[in-house]
Design a protein around this motif. Structure first.
Motif, PDB file in Angstrom:
ATOM      1  N   THR A  81    -102.801 -55.417  46.536  1.00  0.00           N
ATOM      2  CA  THR A  81    -102.943 -55.438  45.026  1.00  0.00           C
ATOM      3  C   THR A  81    -103.062 -53.850  44.848  1.00  0.00           C
ATOM      4  O   THR A  81    -102.745 -53.005  45.745  1.00  0.00           O
TER       5      THR A  81
ATOM      6  N   TYR B  37    -106.327 -64.590  50.650  1.00  0.00           N
ATOM      7  CA  TYR B  37    -106.183 -63.208  50.792  1.00  0.00           C
ATOM      8  C   TYR B  37    -107.485 -63.026  51.703  1.00  0.00           C
ATOM      9  O   TYR B  37    -108.482 -63.296  50.982  1.00  0.00           O
TER      10      TYR B  37
ATOM     11  N   PHE C 229    -110.441 -55.954  44.550  1.00  0.00           N
ATOM     12  CA  PHE C 229    -109.337 -57.010  43.964  1.00  0.00           C
ATOM     13  C   PHE C 229    -110.220 -57.792  42.893  1.00  0.00           C
ATOM     14  O   PHE C 229    -111.687 -57.965  42.873  1.00  0.00           O
TER      15      PHE C 229
ATOM     16  N   ASP D 188    -109.855 -61.547  39.910  1.00  0.00           N
ATOM     17  CA  ASP D 188    -108.858 -62.639  39.466  1.00  0.00           C
ATOM     18  C   ASP D 188    -107.678 -62.249  38.591  1.00  0.00           C
ATOM     19  O   ASP D 188    -108.043 -61.296  37.857  1.00  0.00           O
TER      20      ASP D 188
ATOM     21  N   VAL E 248    -100.547 -59.952  43.520  1.00  0.00           N
ATOM     22  CA  VAL E 248    -100.226 -59.555  44.865  1.00  0.00           C
ATOM     23  C   VAL E 248     -98.732 -59.351  45.303  1.00  0.00           C
ATOM     24  O   VAL E 248     -97.919 -60.121  45.048  1.00  0.00           O
TER      25      VAL E 248
ATOM     26  N   LYS F 202    -100.692 -64.755  42.263  1.00  0.00           N
ATOM     27  CA  LYS F 202    -101.754 -64.004  41.691  1.00  0.00           C
ATOM     28  C   LYS F 202    -103.039 -64.488  42.448  1.00  0.00           C
ATOM     29  O   LYS F 202    -103.060 -65.543  42.914  1.00  0.00           O
ATOM     30  N   ILE F 203    -103.993 -63.357  42.371  1.00  0.00           N
ATOM     31  CA  ILE F 203    -105.328 -63.626  42.864  1.00  0.00           C
ATOM     32  C   ILE F 203    -106.009 -65.008  42.022  1.00  0.00           C
ATOM     33  O   ILE F 203    -106.226 -64.702  40.888  1.00  0.00           O
TER      34      ILE F 203
ATOM     35  N   VAL G 269    -111.906 -66.028  43.641  1.00  0.00           N
ATOM     36  CA  VAL G 269    -112.456 -64.780  44.478  1.00  0.00           C
ATOM     37  C   VAL G 269    -113.844 -65.332  44.809  1.00  0.00           C
ATOM     38  O   VAL G 269    -114.339 -65.825  44.150  1.00  0.00           O
TER      39      VAL G 269
ATOM     40  N   ALA H 234    -110.201 -64.717  48.568  1.00  0.00           N
ATOM     41  CA  ALA H 234    -109.507 -65.529  47.406  1.00  0.00           C
ATOM     42  C   ALA H 234    -108.416 -66.144  47.923  1.00  0.00           C
ATOM     43  O   ALA H 234    -107.848 -66.040  48.809  1.00  0.00           O
TER      44      ALA H 234
ATOM     45  N   ILE I  72    -104.260 -67.179  46.614  1.00  0.00           N
ATOM     46  CA  ILE I  72    -103.419 -66.381  46.182  1.00  0.00           C
ATOM     47  C   ILE I  72    -102.453 -67.649  45.508  1.00  0.00           C
ATOM     48  O   ILE I  72    -101.970 -68.727  46.399  1.00  0.00           O
TER      49      ILE I  72
END
Length: 129
Positions: free
Chosen positions: A42, A59, A66, A68, A72, A89-90, A93, A104, A106
């Motif tokens: 990220t 992740y 990093f 939410d 990525v 996207k994250i 978490v 987290a 992805i």
């Protein structure tokens, strides 16, 4: 590397890599396949994307910060994929303050929504000392 163009987000996304080649077709291992892993990053972190199968990618082993909804991308140090290709996207978490481990999910577009894929001829950059 195998990519697809996400027309909604107007960017290329990674989907997997070619693992076997035949005269008329190739087999692709998807990044959502069980135990598939590769280095991602990220803006302020780098770690490992690890698939648990069933479309779930974690992740983990993260160095850096990093949060939410952060993008990525494939890492600039990867030997599997070219750098800076969008992965997802994250989300979700999870921090464990006792041993400073973070992980987290992805997000990833369901494969059934992909019509066409593209195979990229790519070799990792050589590291020069």
């Amino acid at each position: 590397p195998v990519l697809f163009f996400d027309s909604l987000q107007q960017r290329w996304r990674i989907i997997g890599r070619v693992v076997e080649v035949y005269p008329d077709y190739s087999k692709v291992s998807l990044i959502t396949s069980s135990l598939f892993s590769f280095v991602v990053m990220t803006k302020e972190s780098k770690g490992l994307a690890i698939s648990e199968g069933g479309g779930k990618i974690l992740y983990r082993y993260v160095d850096g910060k990093f949060h939410d909804d952060e993008d990525v991308v494939t890492a600039d140090t990867s030997y599997t994929f070219p750098p800076n290709i969008y992965v997802g996207k994250i989300s979700n978490v999870k921090n464990n303050s006792s041993d400073k481990v973070s992980q987290a999910n992805i997000s990833f577009l369901p494969v059934k929504e992909i019509d066409y894929v593209y195979v990229l001829s790519w070799k990792p950059y050589l590291i020069r000392e």
